[in-house]
Write an enzyme that holds these catalytic residues in place. Structure first.
Site, PDB file in Angstrom:
ATOM      1  N   LYS A  12       0.851  -1.202   0.000  1.00  0.00           N
ATOM      2  CA  LYS A  12       0.000   0.000   0.000  1.00  0.00           C
ATOM      3  C   LYS A  12       0.877   1.239   0.000  1.00  0.00           C
ATOM      4  O   LYS A  12       2.056   1.196   0.380  1.00  0.00           O
ATOM      5  CB  LYS A  12      -0.941   0.030   1.212  1.00  0.00           C
ATOM      6  CG  LYS A  12      -0.267   0.073   2.596  1.00  0.00           C
ATOM      7  CD  LYS A  12       0.214   1.430   3.058  1.00  0.00           C
ATOM      8  CE  LYS A  12       0.856   1.402   4.452  1.00  0.00           C
ATOM      9  NZ  LYS A  12       1.684   2.596   4.735  1.00  0.00           N
ATOM     10  N   LEU A 100       5.425   0.675   3.154  1.00  0.00           N
ATOM     11  CA  LEU A 100       4.571   0.081   2.122  1.00  0.00           C
ATOM     12  C   LEU A 100       3.649  -1.006   2.682  1.00  0.00           C
ATOM     13  O   LEU A 100       2.912  -1.659   1.931  1.00  0.00           O
ATOM     14  CB  LEU A 100       5.437  -0.510   0.995  1.00  0.00           C
ATOM     15  CG  LEU A 100       6.320   0.505   0.271  1.00  0.00           C
ATOM     16  CD1 LEU A 100       7.235  -0.195  -0.727  1.00  0.00           C
ATOM     17  CD2 LEU A 100       5.462   1.560  -0.439  1.00  0.00           C
ATOM     18  N   GLY A 102       4.170  -3.948   3.888  1.00  0.00           N
ATOM     19  CA  GLY A 102       4.422  -5.342   3.509  1.00  0.00           C
ATOM     20  C   GLY A 102       4.227  -6.327   4.656  1.00  0.00           C
ATOM     21  O   GLY A 102       3.548  -7.343   4.489  1.00  0.00           O
ATOM     22  N   ASP A 137      -1.892  -1.397  10.337  1.00  0.00           N
ATOM     23  CA  ASP A 137      -2.306  -1.410   8.930  1.00  0.00           C
ATOM     24  C   ASP A 137      -3.014  -2.715   8.540  1.00  0.00           C
ATOM     25  O   ASP A 137      -3.526  -2.830   7.429  1.00  0.00           O
ATOM     26  CB  ASP A 137      -1.090  -1.231   8.007  1.00  0.00           C
ATOM     27  CG  ASP A 137      -0.468   0.155   8.147  1.00  0.00           C
ATOM     28  OD1 ASP A 137      -1.132   1.061   8.687  1.00  0.00           O
ATOM     29  OD2 ASP A 137       0.689   0.325   7.715  1.00  0.00           O
TER      30      ASP A 137
END
Ligand code: C5P
Length: 289
Positions: A12, A100, A102, A137
């Site tokens: 993301k 990001l 991950g 997240d």
């Protein structure tokens, strides 16, 4: 592995990220807009006698024992005792410690795989609650939307339509940034101000297209992260000079992304960046829909 469950774990970026306040428990309330990318890890999961994780791929993420995949799987089995132990294999492609998502996405993929192997024993709401206890997240990666507004620590999600897509150039500067440290830098800067600079303004709730979000988007980590890593604003400037419609730090960094309307201009900018900054790792992908 026999008949493994295979899960895609997308990366993301944050199209917008505003930190509102440090809460009494030390966590921060924030408002952000998540956008999933086509760049992804792949997680395979098959029932086994004990939990294990083998990590392949182009990105080094350290020892498997510390990986969020195993932490998520063990948490799932604590909640659902009849779930099997699982042998996981992770094909790792998303840069780590880069903002990001991950690790969180891998954890979400592990929870989806565990739930599939346990016959969907947990409803989605309970799965998201479990996910939130593993990382801020994780709920986004469980919500199934490619784009979403999030509040709280990221667990109060409103999926957004994502009819448009764009090219994305990701520049991983070759070092990682700890999210905990970045929030600490924000606290220091906030405490040094006579009045808290937390400001609740956010892109209008109506902003949902990439163009609008890009025009209105900002990331509150940028001032404190850029002050410590002056190469990052330089990378952002290169992306903009290379034709990006907008460019921003993702999450707490270290990755800076640029959004491009055309594949060819994204490829040209990526090429130029690889030449200008050979120590960076430049990836080209697209937003997911
Ligand atoms: O939730 P996650 O494990 O990604 O967070 C890493 C660290 O970042 C937390 O331990 C906390 O110190 C900080 N954090 C925070 N406020 C948030 C999310 C994370 O202070 N909303």
């Amino acid at each position: 592995m026999r008949n493994p469950v295979v899960e895609r774990a997308p990366a993301k970026i944050n199209l917008d990220l505003r930190i509102l306040a440090r809460e009494p428990d030390g966590y921060h309330s924030l408002v952000t807009t998540f956008q999933a990318l086509e760049l992804h890890d792949v997680l395979e999961a098959a029932p086994a006698d004990e939990f294990s994780l083998e990590i392949d791929g182009v990105v080094d993420v350290g020892p498997a024992d510390d990986n969020l995949v195993l932490r998520a799987a063990r948490a799932y089995r604590d909640a659902v005792r009849r779930a099997p132990h699982v042998r996981f294999r992770l094909d790792k492609r998303i840069p780590a410690g880069a903002g990001l998502g991950g690790g969180s996405s891998d954890a979400a993929a592990a929870l989806r795989a565990m739930n599939a192997l346990a016959g969907d024993a947990l409803p989605q709401e309970a799965l998201r609650e479990l996910g939130a206890s593993i990382g801020s997240d994780v709920p986004f990666f469980l919500c199934g939307a490619a784009r979403a507004h999030a509040r709280g620590r990221g667990e109060l999600l409103v999926p957004l339509p994502s009819p448009d897509s764009a090219e994305v150039v990701l520049v991983d500067p070759g070092f990682s940034i700890s999210t905990r440290a970045a929030f600490g830098w924000w606290d220091e800067a906030d405490a040094a101000r006579p009045v808290s600079f937390a400001d609740a303004a956010e892109p209008g709730a109506e902003a949902s297209t990439l163009a609008e979000l890009g025009r209105l988007g900002r990331n509150d980590f940028e001032p404190v992260v850029f002050a410590r890593h002056p190469e990052l604003p330089l990378i952002r400037r290169w992306l903009l000079e290379g034709g990006a419609t907008h460019a921003l730090l993702s999450g707490s960094g270290s990755c800076v992304y640029g959004i491009f309307a055309e594949r060819a201009s994204a490829a040209a900018a990526a090429r130029a960046l690889r030449e200008a900054a050979p120590l960076t790792h430049v990836l080209q992908t697209r937003t997911a829909r």
